[in-house]
Design an enzyme around this catalytic site. Structure first.
Site, PDB file in Angstrom:
ATOM      1  N   PHE A   8       0.602  -1.312   0.125  1.00 58.23           N
ATOM      2  CA  PHE A   8      -0.146   0.154  -0.099  1.00 58.23           C
ATOM      3  C   PHE A   8       0.997   1.261  -0.124  1.00 58.23           C
ATOM      4  O   PHE A   8       1.683   1.404   0.973  1.00 58.23           O
ATOM      5  CB  PHE A   8      -0.727  -0.163   1.532  1.00 58.23           C
ATOM      6  N   ASP A   9       0.558   2.082  -0.973  1.00 52.19           N
ATOM      7  CA  ASP A   9       1.240   3.310  -0.931  1.00 52.19           C
ATOM      8  C   ASP A   9       0.532   4.350   0.591  1.00 52.19           C
ATOM      9  O   ASP A   9      -0.515   3.497   1.020  1.00 52.19           O
ATOM     10  CB  ASP A   9       0.429   4.259  -1.901  1.00 52.19           C
TER      11      ASP A   9
END
Length: 243
Positions: A8-9
């Site tokens: 995940f960013d």
């Protein structure tokens, strides 16, 4: 679903950077008695966006970006300042931005409960990102947190992802899925690394013909539960696969 490892960013994917940036920028604007208007904010964002694009393209360094963006911004108001000093004021307030994106906590809880391996892969300053994760009480969801400052390269550089593969001691790219809001950073980075991706288009921007292609596109984080076959009490949500 073959995906087992989800990267995940952070900014505008898990943590609400829009809210954080607005509050931190207001502190700078107020400190220099500038008009807090849409035009003022737009000027900063134009300068900042242009510098980040150059950083992602390898044209400038992180040091240049962080030391020059506020110097250039305040120059537009006839002020000559030490950019690094203003950057420190901004970053002090940025580190206190703990607001989460809608449904981020629920999504991460569900993925963790269902046995997925969750990682964070973010550009940015390590101290700030660690502080924000801790303040939002999200650190425990991530088995590893990969931050560009600590790695030495920014997304979309494939070396960012090579570092992740090496750290996790795997070359099975088919297991990975990158989730992020930035086409030029997250999605292009995933494409460069040879892994699938989900573009989190939370603002529902229209897809242009020249848009960098992701494997999937969502506008709500909970749509990922449908992608992974995880049911909610309210029922599964719809997601779109990008052709």
């Amino acid at each position: 679903m073959r995906y087992k490892k989800i990267i995940f960013d952070l900014d505008n994917t898990v943590l609400d950077f829009r809210d954080t940036e607005e509050k931190a920028l207001k502190k700078v604007i107020d400190a220099y008695n500038l008009p807090y208007t849409e035009k003022t904010i737009a000027l900063y964002k134009e300068i900042n966006h242009g510098l980040w694009q150059k950083l992602e393209q390898g044209i400038i360094s992180r040091e240049t970006l962080f030391s020059s963006r506020f110097a250039l911004f305040l120059e537009g108001f006839g002020l000559s300042v030490d950019g690094q000093t203003v950057e420190e004021l901004y970053r002090q307030n940025l580190g206190q931005g703990y607001k989460k994106m809608d449904h981020a906590h629920e999504l991460l809880t569900a993925l963790k409960k269902n046995g997925y391996h969750i990682y964070a892969g973010t550009n940015g300053v390590a101290k700030t990102q660690w502080q924000r994760l801790a303040g939002a009480d999200l650190t425990h969801f991530f088995e590893e947190v990969f931050i560009s400052e600590e790695i030495g390269v920014e997304k979309p550089d494939p070396q960012f992802f090579t570092h992740i593969f090496d750290t996790l001691k795997t070359d099975n790219k088919a297991e990975f899925l990158m989730v992020g809001d930035s086409l030029t950073s997250d999605i292009q980075g995933a494409n460069n690394a040879g892994i699938d991706s989900v573009w989190y288009n939370f603002s529902e921007k229209p897809v242009e013909p020249e848009t960098i292609e992701s494997t999937f596109s969502i506008s709500n984080l909970l749509e990922l539960l449908t992608l992974f076959g995880i049911e909610r009490e309210e029922g599964a949500l719809h997601f779109d696969q990008v052709d």
